[in-house]
Design a protein around this motif. Structure first.
Motif, mmCIF file in Angstrom:
data_model
loop_
_atom_site.group_PDB
_atom_site.id
_atom_site.type_symbol
_atom_site.label_atom_id
_atom_site.label_comp_id
_atom_site.label_asym_id
_atom_site.label_seq_id
_atom_site.Cartn_x
_atom_site.Cartn_y
_atom_site.Cartn_z
ATOM 1 N N GLY A 75 17.524 13.764 -4.422
ATOM 2 C CA GLY A 75 16.429 13.238 -5.238
ATOM 3 C C GLY A 75 16.668 11.800 -5.647
ATOM 4 N N PHE A 76 17.901 11.515 -6.103
ATOM 5 C CA PHE A 76 18.224 10.139 -6.472
ATOM 6 C C PHE A 76 18.189 9.224 -5.249
ATOM 7 C CE2 PHE A 76 20.230 11.855 -10.420
ATOM 8 C CZ PHE A 76 19.492 11.113 -11.306
ATOM 9 N N ALA A 77 18.737 9.676 -4.131
ATOM 10 C CA ALA A 77 18.772 8.837 -2.923
ATOM 11 C C ALA A 77 17.371 8.520 -2.422
ATOM 12 C CB ALA A 77 19.577 9.539 -1.834
ATOM 13 N N ARG A 126 8.776 15.881 -3.855
ATOM 14 C CA ARG A 126 8.390 15.313 -5.146
ATOM 15 C C ARG A 126 9.166 14.040 -5.450
ATOM 16 N NH1 ARG A 126 7.925 19.900 -9.716
ATOM 17 N NH2 ARG A 126 9.539 18.552 -10.536
ATOM 18 N N ALA A 127 10.386 13.928 -4.924
ATOM 19 C CA ALA A 127 11.195 12.730 -5.178
ATOM 20 C C ALA A 127 10.604 11.502 -4.499
ATOM 21 C CB ALA A 127 12.621 12.947 -4.698
ATOM 22 N N THR A 128 9.783 11.703 -3.468
ATOM 23 C CA THR A 128 9.180 10.563 -2.780
ATOM 24 C C THR A 128 8.030 9.957 -3.573
ATOM 25 O OG1 THR A 128 7.645 11.955 -1.527
ATOM 26 C CG2 THR A 128 9.783 11.473 -0.516
ATOM 27 N N LEU A 129 7.517 10.678 -4.539
ATOM 28 C CA LEU A 129 6.419 10.177 -5.359
ATOM 29 C C LEU A 129 6.983 9.378 -6.525
ATOM 30 C CD1 LEU A 129 4.349 13.475 -5.594
ATOM 31 C CD2 LEU A 129 4.032 11.608 -3.973
ATOM 32 N N ASN A 130 6.412 8.240 -6.779
ATOM 33 C CA ASN A 130 6.819 7.452 -7.938
ATOM 34 C C ASN A 130 5.819 7.718 -9.052
ATOM 35 O OD1 ASN A 130 9.056 6.278 -6.812
ATOM 36 N ND2 ASN A 130 7.885 4.622 -5.899
ATOM 37 N N SER A 159 12.931 4.797 -1.843
ATOM 38 C CA SER A 159 11.496 4.509 -1.905
ATOM 39 C C SER A 159 11.195 3.423 -2.935
ATOM 40 C CB SER A 159 10.693 5.772 -2.199
ATOM 41 O OG SER A 159 10.992 6.270 -3.477
ATOM 42 N N ALA A 160 11.973 3.337 -4.000
ATOM 43 C CA ALA A 160 11.768 2.279 -4.992
ATOM 44 C C ALA A 160 12.140 0.921 -4.405
ATOM 45 C CB ALA A 160 12.590 2.547 -6.241
ATOM 46 N N GLY A 161 13.149 0.903 -3.550
ATOM 47 C CA GLY A 161 13.540 -0.346 -2.905
ATOM 48 C C GLY A 161 12.453 -0.891 -2.004
ATOM 49 N N ARG A 162 11.691 0.000 -1.382
ATOM 50 C CA ARG A 162 10.587 -0.448 -0.531
ATOM 51 C C ARG A 162 9.407 -0.937 -1.371
ATOM 52 N NH1 ARG A 162 9.472 4.551 2.235
ATOM 53 N NH2 ARG A 162 11.437 5.359 1.542
ATOM 54 N N MET A 196 3.470 16.203 -17.716
ATOM 55 C CA MET A 196 4.793 16.624 -18.167
ATOM 56 C C MET A 196 5.311 17.779 -17.322
ATOM 57 S SD MET A 196 6.989 15.759 -20.289
ATOM 58 C CE MET A 196 8.516 16.340 -20.874
ATOM 59 N N LEU A 197 4.403 18.579 -16.786
ATOM 60 C CA LEU A 197 4.822 19.705 -15.946
ATOM 61 C C LEU A 197 5.470 19.210 -14.660
ATOM 62 C CD1 LEU A 197 4.773 22.786 -15.901
ATOM 63 C CD2 LEU A 197 2.610 22.664 -14.704
ATOM 64 N N ASN A 198 5.128 17.989 -14.249
ATOM 65 C CA ASN A 198 5.722 17.399 -13.059
ATOM 66 C C ASN A 198 7.208 17.120 -13.252
ATOM 67 O OD1 ASN A 198 5.714 16.369 -10.460
ATOM 68 N ND2 ASN A 198 5.269 14.295 -11.165
ATOM 69 N N ALA A 199 7.666 17.002 -14.491
ATOM 70 C CA ALA A 199 9.065 16.701 -14.773
ATOM 71 C C ALA A 199 9.955 17.936 -14.705
ATOM 72 C CB ALA A 199 9.176 16.057 -16.141
ATOM 73 N N VAL A 200 9.387 19.119 -14.718
ATOM 74 C CA VAL A 200 10.192 20.343 -14.698
ATOM 75 C C VAL A 200 10.794 20.530 -13.306
ATOM 76 C CG1 VAL A 200 10.130 22.851 -14.957
ATOM 77 C CG2 VAL A 200 8.760 21.410 -16.456
ATOM 78 N N PRO A 201 12.141 20.616 -13.220
ATOM 79 C CA PRO A 201 12.760 20.802 -11.910
ATOM 80 C C PRO A 201 12.541 22.228 -11.393
ATOM 81 C CG PRO A 201 14.433 20.770 -13.619
ATOM 82 C CD PRO A 201 13.119 20.475 -14.282
ATOM 83 N N LEU A 202 12.192 22.326 -10.124
ATOM 84 C CA LEU A 202 11.903 23.631 -9.543
ATOM 85 C C LEU A 202 13.160 24.459 -9.305
ATOM 86 C CD1 LEU A 202 9.200 22.544 -6.930
ATOM 87 C CD2 LEU A 202 8.848 23.553 -9.196
ATOM 88 N N MET A 203 14.340 23.824 -9.287
ATOM 89 C CA MET A 203 15.585 24.566 -9.070
ATOM 90 C C MET A 203 15.903 25.506 -10.230
ATOM 91 S SD MET A 203 16.960 24.310 -6.159
ATOM 92 C CE MET A 203 18.521 25.049 -6.516
ATOM 93 N N ILE A 204 15.136 25.401 -11.292
ATOM 94 C CA ILE A 204 15.312 26.334 -12.401
ATOM 95 C C ILE A 204 14.888 27.747 -11.987
ATOM 96 C CG2 ILE A 204 13.054 26.019 -13.502
ATOM 97 C CD1 ILE A 204 16.250 26.020 -15.475
#
Length: 135
Positions: free
Chosen positions: A119-121, A68-72, A126-129, A1-9
């Protein structure tokens, strides 16, 4: 769950602490005070203020958010949603709070927007691949 916390905070909280005067100085004037000054070999004087440091911290955080966005992982969708909420918090504070209408805060807001869009892009790309349509 800690992985979901955005670092921009982190830059958001740091700026708000400075705005409240909890980082030394008397509120926002501390953003313009030099933290350190270096004499360069060329003879030029280079200085970094607290506001400049916040921008550097936000850029480093942006780098790690894009990584982090590259990790699924299971928390990546929650991270994207929470990053959007952080961006909305930046935007609302920029529009409604007088002390947040500064160049430093606007740059932090822009970095938060790049975090959300990037992050979305990256996730979509990466999900498309990862998806293979049977051949």
């Amino acid at each position: 769950m800690l992985n979901a916390v955005p670092l921009m905070i982190v830059p958001f909280i740091l700026y708000n602490l400075a705005m409240l005067g909890l980082m030394g100085g008397g509120g926002l004037p501390s953003l313009h005070n030099d933290l350190f000054v270096l004499s360069m070999i060329s003879g030029a004087i280079w200085s970094m203020s607290l506001g400049d440091l916040f921008i550097v911290v936000a850029l480093v955080v942006l780098f790690f958010e894009i990584l982090r966005a590259t990790l699924n992982s299971r928390g990546s969708l929650a991270n994207h949603m929470l990053s959007m909420l952080v961006f909305i918090a930046f935007l609302v504070e920029f529009l409604l709070v007088q002390d947040a209408a500064t160049q430093v805060f606007f740059i932090l807001l822009t970095i938060a927007l790049i975090d959300v869009v990037g992050g979305f892009a990256v996730s979509i790309s990466s999900a498309g691949r990862d998806v293979s349509i049977g051949l």
